[in-house]
Design a protein around this motif. Sequence first.
Motif: not given
Length: 445
Positions: A114-122, A231-233, A257-261
């Motif tokens: 999920s998007g939530t799991e992606a940003t938690v992990s990022a 920098l995380i997008f 540097d990092v992107t969440t999808f």
Amino acid sequence: MNHDSSRELYDRALSSIPGGVNSSVRAIRPYPFFIERGDGGHVIDADGNRYLDFVNGYGPLLYGHDLPQPVQSAVQSTVSEGPMYGAPTEIEVDLAEFVSRHVPSVEMIRFVNSGTEATVSAIRLARGYTGRDKIVVMQGGYHGAQESTLVEGEDGHVHPSSPGIPEEFAQHTIPVPFNDVDAVQDVFAAHGDEIAAVLTEPILGNTGIVHPVEGYHETLRDLTEDHDALLIFDEVITGFRVGGLQCAQGKFGVTPDVTTFGKIVGGGFPVGAIGGKAEIIEQFTPAGEVFQSGTFSGHPVTMAAGYESLKYAAENDVYEHVNALGEQLREGLTEIVADRAPSYTVAGTDSMFKVLFTREGPDSTEGQCEAGCRQRPDCPRYDHCPKNGADVADCEDERWERLFWPAMKEQGIFLTVNQYESQFVSYAHTEEDVETLLSAYEEAL
């Protein structure tokens, strides 16, 4: 319209599901209509009512409800081979390679659910990589239902925005207003050696649609580089929606540097992903020491749907079609708003759109942005267009939710229910659908 079946279903749902819904945004007053099926650019509810759908699942449905044949075939064949395995499959490598080839920031990628799991992990990754704790986020930005970003206030005066989150969690998060260069510079001046990352959406997409002012993302890029922060997008919404296969970072020319999808990268199935520089992403276990794992991560059905969806977009006119319709739609809305509600703001880009019920406007709209606010300093609306989440929160949300949205629903138009969530054009929509939508706006406004 008759909604007896939806009312009965909602009555049943209230007995077994909190609030009768499994995502709070679906809690439409007095009760939601329940969808039975999709059909191209439309949905049909449990009572047989048919709606033009511009919600598109809150963004994942680039193709609407009719998947292209290669995507359907890939999903069906993958399902027929077994639901999942707890072991790697070739299709997840195919999708990882595809994303890495097209998105500027991505050298390696880890798929999640999920998007939530992606940003938690990022966020965990940024803290593990830098050895720092503080995260800078944008006020009004949305990064999923997680403790590190469900935070309100400003530097030195922050608190959780939901019960159930310890106050101590919020002390590591610094919210700043989107588009406020001075505010973020001040935060780095005060905390530069404590900041692990700045986390932002390239465009605020869950708080209206708010573009960055010229130079804002470049400032974030410079500040993070100068202070050895990341920098995380968050491209959960904009990823493969804005800027085509290069995503919003390609459109704006700023490489994080990092992107969440999420959303589109899974072809309409549950998905999330964290991509970025190899030296950073390799900090995830088992290559590194930042723990990240999941039973359903890289699910073969999702990977097949995502890969075939993106490959189809690369080989066909998908983005040309949806972006042209988006342009047509926003141009039409700009004309309608100028006539019917000149204080309102048309926002959006590519296949995203929204009319924000802003309370004030310029005396003249001559020379304004023609197809959605671009934060252009010489536009007569510049001082009135929302620049951050607080500006969107000041819009007339009650008017939208209680008067405008029901009026559109009665005309057979399905829009997001409030001022905050974006709306989307899909590949299944036509020019005739756009004209139907514009006529409905003209009537409802």
